[in-house]
Design a protein around this motif. Structure first.
Motif, PDB file in Angstrom:
ATOM      1  N   ILE A   5      35.885  46.013  45.286  1.00 20.46           N
ATOM      2  CA  ILE A   5      37.047  45.184  44.480  1.00 20.46           C
ATOM      3  C   ILE A   5      37.393  44.050  45.670  1.00 20.46           C
ATOM      4  O   ILE A   5      36.479  42.843  45.766  1.00 20.46           O
ATOM      5  CB  ILE A   5      37.777  45.318  43.334  1.00 20.46           C
ATOM      6  N   SER A   6      37.272  44.285  46.359  1.00 23.74           N
ATOM      7  CA  SER A   6      38.738  44.025  47.833  1.00 23.74           C
ATOM      8  C   SER A   6      37.798  43.547  48.882  1.00 23.74           C
ATOM      9  O   SER A   6      38.361  42.544  49.478  1.00 23.74           O
ATOM     10  CB  SER A   6      40.102  44.585  47.891  1.00 23.74           C
ATOM     11  N   HIS A   7      37.095  43.787  48.894  1.00 25.08           N
ATOM     12  CA  HIS A   7      36.048  43.966  50.706  1.00 25.08           C
ATOM     13  C   HIS A   7      34.841  44.303  50.370  1.00 25.08           C
ATOM     14  O   HIS A   7      34.402  43.653  51.557  1.00 25.08           O
ATOM     15  CB  HIS A   7      36.902  45.195  51.428  1.00 25.08           C
ATOM     16  N   GLU A   8      33.944  43.969  49.101  1.00 20.40           N
ATOM     17  CA  GLU A   8      32.445  43.463  49.431  1.00 20.40           C
ATOM     18  C   GLU A   8      32.149  42.821  48.288  1.00 20.40           C
ATOM     19  O   GLU A   8      31.623  42.367  47.417  1.00 20.40           O
ATOM     20  CB  GLU A   8      32.055  44.836  49.059  1.00 20.40           C
ATOM     21  N   GLY A   9      32.379  41.600  49.672  1.00 17.64           N
ATOM     22  CA  GLY A   9      31.746  40.105  48.692  1.00 17.64           C
ATOM     23  C   GLY A   9      32.324  39.047  48.375  1.00 17.64           C
ATOM     24  O   GLY A   9      34.223  39.305  48.256  1.00 17.64           O
ATOM     25  N   ASP A  10      32.272  38.316  47.232  1.00 17.65           N
ATOM     26  CA  ASP A  10      32.664  37.073  46.804  1.00 17.65           C
ATOM     27  C   ASP A  10      33.580  38.214  45.553  1.00 17.65           C
ATOM     28  O   ASP A  10      32.584  38.527  44.376  1.00 17.65           O
ATOM     29  CB  ASP A  10      32.095  36.705  45.669  1.00 17.65           C
ATOM     30  N   LEU A  11      34.983  38.024  45.578  1.00 14.84           N
ATOM     31  CA  LEU A  11      35.862  38.237  44.298  1.00 14.84           C
ATOM     32  C   LEU A  11      35.698  38.097  42.828  1.00 14.84           C
ATOM     33  O   LEU A  11      35.987  39.028  42.301  1.00 14.84           O
ATOM     34  CB  LEU A  11      37.627  38.556  44.599  1.00 14.84           C
ATOM     35  N   ARG A  12      34.856  37.161  42.833  1.00 13.30           N
ATOM     36  CA  ARG A  12      34.214  36.662  41.569  1.00 13.30           C
ATOM     37  C   ARG A  12      33.246  37.150  41.317  1.00 13.30           C
ATOM     38  O   ARG A  12      33.109  37.193  39.721  1.00 13.30           O
ATOM     39  CB  ARG A  12      34.392  34.973  41.360  1.00 13.30           C
ATOM     40  N   LEU A  13      33.033  38.121  41.563  1.00 16.96           N
ATOM     41  CA  LEU A  13      32.181  39.468  41.529  1.00 16.96           C
ATOM     42  C   LEU A  13      32.153  40.132  40.807  1.00 16.96           C
ATOM     43  O   LEU A  13      31.292  40.861  40.862  1.00 16.96           O
ATOM     44  CB  LEU A  13      30.381  38.899  42.515  1.00 16.96           C
ATOM     45  N   HIS A  14      33.182  40.626  40.858  1.00 12.38           N
ATOM     46  CA  HIS A  14      34.034  41.504  41.052  1.00 12.38           C
ATOM     47  C   HIS A  14      35.674  41.704  39.365  1.00 12.38           C
ATOM     48  O   HIS A  14      35.651  42.446  39.634  1.00 12.38           O
ATOM     49  CB  HIS A  14      34.352  42.087  42.374  1.00 12.38           C
ATOM     50  N   LEU A  15      35.475  40.519  39.062  1.00 16.66           N
ATOM     51  CA  LEU A  15      36.506  40.532  38.213  1.00 16.66           C
ATOM     52  C   LEU A  15      35.917  41.994  36.931  1.00 16.66           C
ATOM     53  O   LEU A  15      36.928  42.626  36.571  1.00 16.66           O
ATOM     54  CB  LEU A  15      36.165  39.244  36.969  1.00 16.66           C
ATOM     55  N   ARG A  16      34.812  41.791  36.433  1.00 22.90           N
ATOM     56  CA  ARG A  16      34.803  42.953  35.762  1.00 22.90           C
ATOM     57  C   ARG A  16      34.921  44.633  35.686  1.00 22.90           C
ATOM     58  O   ARG A  16      35.945  45.318  35.713  1.00 22.90           O
ATOM     59  CB  ARG A  16      33.578  43.530  34.716  1.00 22.90           C
ATOM     60  N   ALA A  17      35.430  44.300  36.972  1.00 22.17           N
ATOM     61  CA  ALA A  17      35.127  46.144  37.590  1.00 22.17           C
ATOM     62  C   ALA A  17      36.649  46.270  38.183  1.00 22.17           C
ATOM     63  O   ALA A  17      36.930  47.260  37.965  1.00 22.17           O
ATOM     64  CB  ALA A  17      34.637  46.292  38.820  1.00 22.17           C
TER      65      ALA A  17
ATOM     66  N   GLY B 170      39.328  29.778  53.751  1.00 22.33           N
ATOM     67  CA  GLY B 170      38.006  29.281  53.019  1.00 22.33           C
ATOM     68  C   GLY B 170      37.337  29.667  51.658  1.00 22.33           C
ATOM     69  O   GLY B 170      37.249  29.165  50.713  1.00 22.33           O
ATOM     70  N   ARG B 171      38.361  30.985  51.655  1.00 20.28           N
ATOM     71  CA  ARG B 171      38.077  31.506  50.961  1.00 20.28           C
ATOM     72  C   ARG B 171      38.791  31.732  49.017  1.00 20.28           C
ATOM     73  O   ARG B 171      39.062  32.266  48.034  1.00 20.28           O
ATOM     74  CB  ARG B 171      36.955  33.509  50.832  1.00 20.28           C
ATOM     75  N   LEU B 172      39.821  31.071  49.462  1.00 23.47           N
ATOM     76  CA  LEU B 172      41.181  30.637  48.276  1.00 23.47           C
ATOM     77  C   LEU B 172      40.941  30.787  46.865  1.00 23.47           C
ATOM     78  O   LEU B 172      41.001  31.113  46.153  1.00 23.47           O
ATOM     79  CB  LEU B 172      41.826  29.656  49.020  1.00 23.47           C
ATOM     80  N   GLY B 173      39.288  29.549  46.511  1.00 22.22           N
ATOM     81  CA  GLY B 173      38.624  29.255  45.402  1.00 22.22           C
ATOM     82  C   GLY B 173      39.153  31.141  45.036  1.00 22.22           C
ATOM     83  O   GLY B 173      39.005  31.087  43.305  1.00 22.22           O
ATOM     84  N   GLU B 174      38.001  31.671  45.900  1.00 22.53           N
ATOM     85  CA  GLU B 174      37.799  32.851  44.793  1.00 22.53           C
ATOM     86  C   GLU B 174      39.223  34.205  44.785  1.00 22.53           C
ATOM     87  O   GLU B 174      39.317  34.359  43.471  1.00 22.53           O
ATOM     88  CB  GLU B 174      37.085  34.399  46.174  1.00 22.53           C
ATOM     89  N   LEU B 175      40.441  33.963  44.830  1.00 20.85           N
ATOM     90  CA  LEU B 175      41.368  34.469  45.091  1.00 20.85           C
ATOM     91  C   LEU B 175      41.909  33.472  44.415  1.00 20.85           C
ATOM     92  O   LEU B 175      42.802  34.344  43.082  1.00 20.85           O
ATOM     93  CB  LEU B 175      42.681  34.095  46.445  1.00 20.85           C
ATOM     94  N   ALA B 176      42.255  32.225  43.476  1.00 19.46           N
ATOM     95  CA  ALA B 176      42.615  31.404  42.884  1.00 19.46           C
ATOM     96  C   ALA B 176      41.667  32.306  40.934  1.00 19.46           C
ATOM     97  O   ALA B 176      43.125  32.152  40.027  1.00 19.46           O
ATOM     98  CB  ALA B 176      42.818  29.429  42.346  1.00 19.46           C
ATOM     99  N   THR B 177      40.519  31.872  41.192  1.00 19.76           N
ATOM    100  CA  THR B 177      40.383  32.563  40.557  1.00 19.76           C
ATOM    101  C   THR B 177      40.619  34.447  39.751  1.00 19.76           C
ATOM    102  O   THR B 177      41.070  34.513  38.621  1.00 19.76           O
ATOM    103  CB  THR B 177      38.668  32.608  40.017  1.00 19.76           C
ATOM    104  N   PHE B 178      40.416  34.929  40.769  1.00 16.98           N
ATOM    105  CA  PHE B 178      40.968  36.014  40.230  1.00 16.98           C
ATOM    106  C   PHE B 178      42.108  36.847  39.705  1.00 16.98           C
ATOM    107  O   PHE B 178      42.537  37.039  38.761  1.00 16.98           O
ATOM    108  CB  PHE B 178      40.449  37.101  41.416  1.00 16.98           C
ATOM    109  N   ILE B 179      43.069  35.843  40.550  1.00 17.20           N
ATOM    110  CA  ILE B 179      44.877  35.950  40.042  1.00 17.20           C
ATOM    111  C   ILE B 179      44.291  35.133  38.503  1.00 17.20           C
ATOM    112  O   ILE B 179      45.045  36.003  37.686  1.00 17.20           O
ATOM    113  CB  ILE B 179      45.336  34.795  41.138  1.00 17.20           C
ATOM    114  N   ASP B 180      43.856  34.359  38.386  1.00 17.28           N
ATOM    115  CA  ASP B 180      43.434  33.903  37.267  1.00 17.28           C
ATOM    116  C   ASP B 180      43.279  34.231  35.759  1.00 17.28           C
ATOM    117  O   ASP B 180      44.120  34.357  34.835  1.00 17.28           O
ATOM    118  CB  ASP B 180      43.200  32.143  36.993  1.00 17.28           C
TER     119      ASP B 180
END
Length: 289
Positions: free
Chosen positions: A81-93, A122-132
């Motif tokens: 989840i944390s290390h393999e690609g875009d965090l937004r792709l791992h929300l369900r996991a 540059g990936r802070l947008g992914e983190l923001a979505t994941f947290i939200d």
């Protein structure tokens, strides 16, 4: 006998080191007894085990059956989840993982998201979505050097976390990298742990600290005393810090944690001692004084 709970959480990166039978656990302790014994002494543990593999549901239930309500298990999201690609792709996991760990209830507070050095500003947008999207208490550890330059990238990270009530985990690897050694355990730890400056952020009520210690316990003293002062200050502010002590092979991690607590007791008179196991050797054998 009721032992008063300390006003902070203290622990190690794991609970199942067989070498700890030499000074912490009884020699005859069975593997399935170690977590319960650990929780008699410390009130928190890093959930490193979940970073490497998801536990079976029955295992999580056993942990829940053993751990007291006041204990904290900072479960890490699995590395896929944390290390393999875009965090937004791992929300369900990530949501599935939270459900898996649900039997532990408030004992998982917070979940930890440990990001790799390849996770750039540059990936802070992914983190923001994941947290939200996550409906659970969170703390985040970053390792990319762009988040440690005291520039706009670091300020953007801190603002994002502060606005969302998410703590920034502080990793202090200075003791580890102050060591010159040919010991394979030290060399392995130095190759794996990030060499980044400590950032004791305290963005929330629950500051999170990971100290990677020097293999010689006495060599940690100047670093311990710095953290004793910082943690004492947080406690005096009414915060509840989490402090986790490592050593290169983690064999001496409980000794370092106990030493930290002793130093904090000297700084905060009235702080209760850590409990001792009934069958453990007396404290003078621990080499802490």
């Amino acid at each position: 006998m009721n032992v008063p709970h300390p006003p902070y959480y203290l622990g190690c990166p794991s609970w199942s080191e067989n070498a700890w039978r030499e000074f912490l656990y009884p020699e005859d302790a069975r593997p399935n007894e170690l977590l319960g014994l650990y929780a008699q002494v410390f009130n928190a543990v890093e959930g490193n085990t979940t970073f490497y593999a998801r536990p079976a549901a029955a295992t999580v239930q056993r942990w829940a059956d053993v751990l007291p309500e006041h204990f904290r298990f900072t479960a890490k999201f699995p590395r896929d989840i944390s290390h393999e690609g875009d965090l937004r792709l791992h929300l369900r996991a990530a949501e599935d993982f939270i459900r898996l760990m649900a039997p532990l209830g408030q004992r998982i507070e917070p979940f930890w998201l440990q990001l790799s050095s390849s996770f750039t500003p540059g990936r802070l947008g992914e983190l923001a979505t994941f947290i939200d999207e996550m409906q659970c208490p969170l703390a985040v550890e970053v390792r990319n050097h762009g988040f440690f330059d005291r520039g706009e990238d670091e300020r953007a990270l801190n603002r994002l976390l502060l606005d969302r009530g998410v703590e920034r985990i502080c990793l202090d690897s200075r003791p580890l990298f102050s060591c010159v050694s040919t010991d394979p355990a030290v060399l392995h730890a130095q190759s794996k742990k990030p060499k980044v400056p400590p950032r004791p952020a305290a963005l929330t009520q629950f500051p999170q600290v990971r100290l990677i210690g020097h293999p010689v316990l006495d060599a940690n003293e100047p670093f311990l005393l710095q953290w004793v002062e910082k943690v004492a200050g947080w406690i005096e502010e009414g915060r509840t810090p989490y402090v986790f002590l490592h050593t290169p092979d983690n064999i001496q991690a409980p000794l370092l944690a106990q030493r930290f607590h002793q130093r904090l007791m000297a700084r905060l008179p009235g702080l209760p001692s850590l409990p001792e196991l009934d069958r453990a050797p007396p404290v003078q054998q621990l080499g802490l004084l």
